[in-house]
Design an enzyme around this catalytic site. Structure first.
Site, PDB file in Angstrom:
ATOM      1  CG  ASN A  81      -0.468   0.685   2.428  1.00 12.09           C
ATOM      2  OD1 ASN A  81      -0.486   2.006   2.611  1.00 12.09           O
ATOM      3  ND2 ASN A  81       0.250  -0.122   3.301  1.00 12.09           N
ATOM      4  CG  PHE A  94      -0.436   9.099   6.903  1.00 16.63           C
ATOM      5  CD1 PHE A  94      -0.563   7.608   7.301  1.00 16.63           C
ATOM      6  CD2 PHE A  94       0.491  10.017   7.597  1.00 16.63           C
ATOM      7  CE1 PHE A  94       0.619   7.257   7.827  1.00 16.63           C
ATOM      8  CE2 PHE A  94       1.622   9.398   8.028  1.00 16.63           C
ATOM      9  CZ  PHE A  94       1.603   8.082   8.184  1.00 16.63           C
ATOM     10  CB  SER A 140       3.683   5.635   7.127  1.00 17.69           C
ATOM     11  OG  SER A 140       3.408   5.532   5.869  1.00 17.69           O
ATOM     12  CG  ASN A 182       3.167   4.646   1.867  1.00 14.34           C
ATOM     13  OD1 ASN A 182       4.014   4.095   0.770  1.00 14.34           O
ATOM     14  ND2 ASN A 182       2.445   3.814   2.710  1.00 14.34           N
ATOM     15  CB  THR A 183       4.407  10.593   5.016  1.00 14.04           C
ATOM     16  OG1 THR A 183       2.960  10.129   5.055  1.00 14.04           O
ATOM     17  CG2 THR A 183       4.536  12.175   5.254  1.00 14.04           C
ATOM     18  CE  LYS A 187       2.414   0.488  12.835  1.00 14.81           C
ATOM     19  NZ  LYS A 187       1.041   0.060  12.393  1.00 14.81           N
ATOM     20  CG  ASN A 195       3.960   1.352   9.640  1.00 15.08           C
ATOM     21  OD1 ASN A 195       3.638   0.756   8.505  1.00 15.08           O
ATOM     22  ND2 ASN A 195       3.804   2.389   9.980  1.00 15.08           N
TER      23      ASN A 195
HETATM   24  C1  LIG Z   1      -3.737  -0.625   3.510  1.00 17.41           C
HETATM   25  C2  LIG Z   1      -3.047  -0.412   4.748  1.00 17.41           C
HETATM   26  C3  LIG Z   1      -2.803   0.797   5.476  1.00 17.41           C
HETATM   27  C4  LIG Z   1      -2.012   0.852   6.544  1.00 17.41           C
HETATM   28  N1  LIG Z   1      -2.229   2.086   7.186  1.00 17.41           N
HETATM   29  C5  LIG Z   1      -1.380   2.421   8.250  1.00 17.41           C
HETATM   30  C6  LIG Z   1      -1.655   3.762   8.859  1.00 17.41           C
HETATM   31  O1  LIG Z   1      -2.423   4.584   8.469  1.00 17.41           O
HETATM   32  N2  LIG Z   1      -0.845   3.461   9.916  1.00 17.41           N
HETATM   33  C7  LIG Z   1      -0.286   2.818  10.385  1.00 17.41           C
HETATM   34  O2  LIG Z   1       0.578   2.814  11.421  1.00 17.41           O
HETATM   35  N3  LIG Z   1      -0.001   1.847  10.048  1.00 17.41           N
HETATM   36  C8  LIG Z   1      -0.721   1.555   8.847  1.00 17.41           C
HETATM   37  N4  LIG Z   1      -0.701   0.175   8.289  1.00 17.41           N
HETATM   38  C9  LIG Z   1       0.449  -0.729   8.583  1.00 17.41           C
HETATM   39  C10 LIG Z   1      -0.218  -1.811   9.713  1.00 17.41           C
HETATM   40  O3  LIG Z   1      -0.563  -1.230  10.940  1.00 17.41           O
HETATM   41  C11 LIG Z   1       0.729  -3.047  10.117  1.00 17.41           C
HETATM   42  O4  LIG Z   1       1.751  -2.445  10.800  1.00 17.41           O
HETATM   43  C12 LIG Z   1       1.464  -3.690   8.989  1.00 17.41           C
HETATM   44  O5  LIG Z   1       0.565  -3.832   7.713  1.00 17.41           O
HETATM   45  C13 LIG Z   1       1.937  -4.981   9.234  1.00 17.41           C
HETATM   46  O6  LIG Z   1       0.929  -5.889   9.873  1.00 17.41           O
HETATM   47  P1  LIG Z   1       0.292  -6.791   8.959  1.00 17.41           P
HETATM   48  O7  LIG Z   1       1.433  -7.699   8.295  1.00 17.41           O
HETATM   49  O8  LIG Z   1      -0.841  -7.882   9.796  1.00 17.41           O
HETATM   50  O9  LIG Z   1      -0.692  -6.279   7.860  1.00 17.41           O
HETATM   51  C14 LIG Z   1      -1.297  -0.060   7.088  1.00 17.41           C
HETATM   52  C15 LIG Z   1      -1.389  -1.295   6.380  1.00 17.41           C
HETATM   53  C16 LIG Z   1      -2.224  -1.669   5.267  1.00 17.41           C
HETATM   54  C17 LIG Z   1      -2.124  -3.002   4.619  1.00 17.41           C
END
Ligand SMILES: Cc1cc2nc3c(=O)[nH]c(=O)nc-3n(C[C@H](O)[C@H](O)[C@H](O)COP(=O)(O)O)c2cc1C
Length: 368
Positions: free
Chosen positions: A116, A120, A182, A184-185, A222, A251
């Protein structure tokens, strides 16, 4: 049944549209009291052995929903109804922003992963605070609030942007998370460097205390899985020094290790953060390193590639008091949280540990 629905419907749809469709259904069901009570009775079973105390909070289970699924705090009850015992909303930024241009979410089905670059997309801290203020919770769910930097705000004004969000949102947060990880910023992850992180965390701590004078809102940071090991140690040491309550590891990653050959070759090339199964090994490694460094002085939250109860159990043994997931929910569907609780309780029962708390970090304690 979910697997059939996923194959027939969601898989054919754009992943972000599928998210909104599914989340819309969940929220609609949760709005009807009799339905949500029934669904929660089935999907949010209470295993007494999973009761957890963390961050000064009492939880039914260590397992909850990671940030990013409910960015705007519109579906907390819906996710609680599905069994997630804590829901981390956000990332919320100081100002509202649309996020990156679409298409920005990609499925790597064969790898049970997602990429992704949402960037944000959220309503901003003023609107989200108002939403939380007017909320009448249907379930006793722990709500974490994850904050990040508005893209348009210059890097030298980042602290003020986080502070604004912290002041507005801390009153509604069971815990507050500073997201500096993240991918992406632009520039966000540079805030993980201790020189930037110290003033940021200090200012957010003060802002949370100003926002909520009557209660000390737990503050966590985080971090990214892409940090070098010595930088992980530096963040851990800083967290202890500042009296931070917790660290969330991790993350998404900008690395592309662990992807199989069968993945969609076009999706693999997309920029953004990779989550799901390929992240598992590195997230676990980061967690172990953190626990070896901080032990029980700080609450650790394990996230990244957690797909099943055994994964969650491994996180607990590596030092996590709380465990979160996101990507596997997309592939496993609405019964996932239930299976996680059930499996985790069974795993604990067959282990040598009397309580979950006894198991936290047990693997690391025996190897250091
Ligand atoms: C589509 C998407 C959007 C995410 N947006 C955020 C976010 O806004 N803030 C954040 O701290 N982590 C975000 N994450 C990261 C998740 O909170 C998590 O740390 C990461 O996906 C690893 O866990 P997983 O393997 O179970 O998905 C996002 C993940 C995905 C897949």
């Amino acid at each position: 049944m979910y697997k059939i629905l996923f194959t027939l419907l969601f898989r054919r749809m754009d992943p972000e549209q599928a998210h909104h469709l599914a989340f819309g259904w969940i929220r609609r069901v949760a709005r009807v009291p009799v339905l949500r009570t029934l669904v929660a009775a089935v999907l949010a079973p209470r295993h007494t052995e999973l009761r957890t105390e963390a961050l000064g909070l009492r939880l039914h289970s260590p397992f909850g929903l990671a940030a990013g699924f409910d960015k705007n705090a519109v579906g907390i009850d819906g996710m609680a109804m599905l069994g997630f015992d804590h829901v981390e909303i956000g990332t919320v930024t100081g100002e509202p922003q649309p996020g990156n241009p679409k298409k920005r979410l990609f499925r790597l089905v064969a790898d049970r992963a997602l990429i992704n670059r949402m960037g944000f997309n959220n309503d901003g801290s003023l609107a989200v605070a108002a939403r939380l203020a007017s909320r009448t919770p249907a379930f006793r769910t722990v709500v974490g609030v994850n904050i990040g930097k508005t893209k348009a705000v210059p890097e030298d004004e980042a602290v003020a942007d986080y502070v604004k969000s912290a002041e507005r949102l801390a009153p509604y947060a069971d815990y507050l998370v500073v997201n500096v990880s993240s991918p992406n910023t632009p520039g966000l992850r540079d805030l993980q460097a201790v020189d930037h992180l110290r003033p940021l965390l200090t200012a957010v701590r003060e802002a949370a205390d100003r926002g909520v004078p009557a209660r000390r809102v737990p503050l966590l940071v985080k971090i990214a899985p892409d940090l070098a090991d010595e930088d992980i140690d530096a963040v851990a040491d800083l967290a202890v020094e500042l009296g931070l309550d917790g660290i969330i590891a991790t993350n998404t990653t900008i690395a592309r290790a662990g992807l199989g050959l069968t993945s969609d070759p076009a999706a693999v090339k997309e920029t953004g953060g990779l989550s799901g199964a390929p992240l598992k090994a590195r997230s676990l490694e980061v967690l172990r390193r953190l626990y070896a460094r901080v032990g029980d002085r700080i609450t650790l939250v394990g996230v990244g590639g957690v797909e099943n109860a055994e994964d969650a159990w491994q996180r607990v043994l590596a030092g996590a008091t709380l465990v979160q997931g996101y990507s596997a929910f997309v592939y496993e569907g609405p019964f996932w949280a239930r299976a996680m609780h059930k499996g985790l309780a069974a795993r604990l029962r067959t282990s040598p540990y009397a309580t979950l708390a006894d198991a936290v970090g047990a693997d690391v304690r025996t190897t250091v």
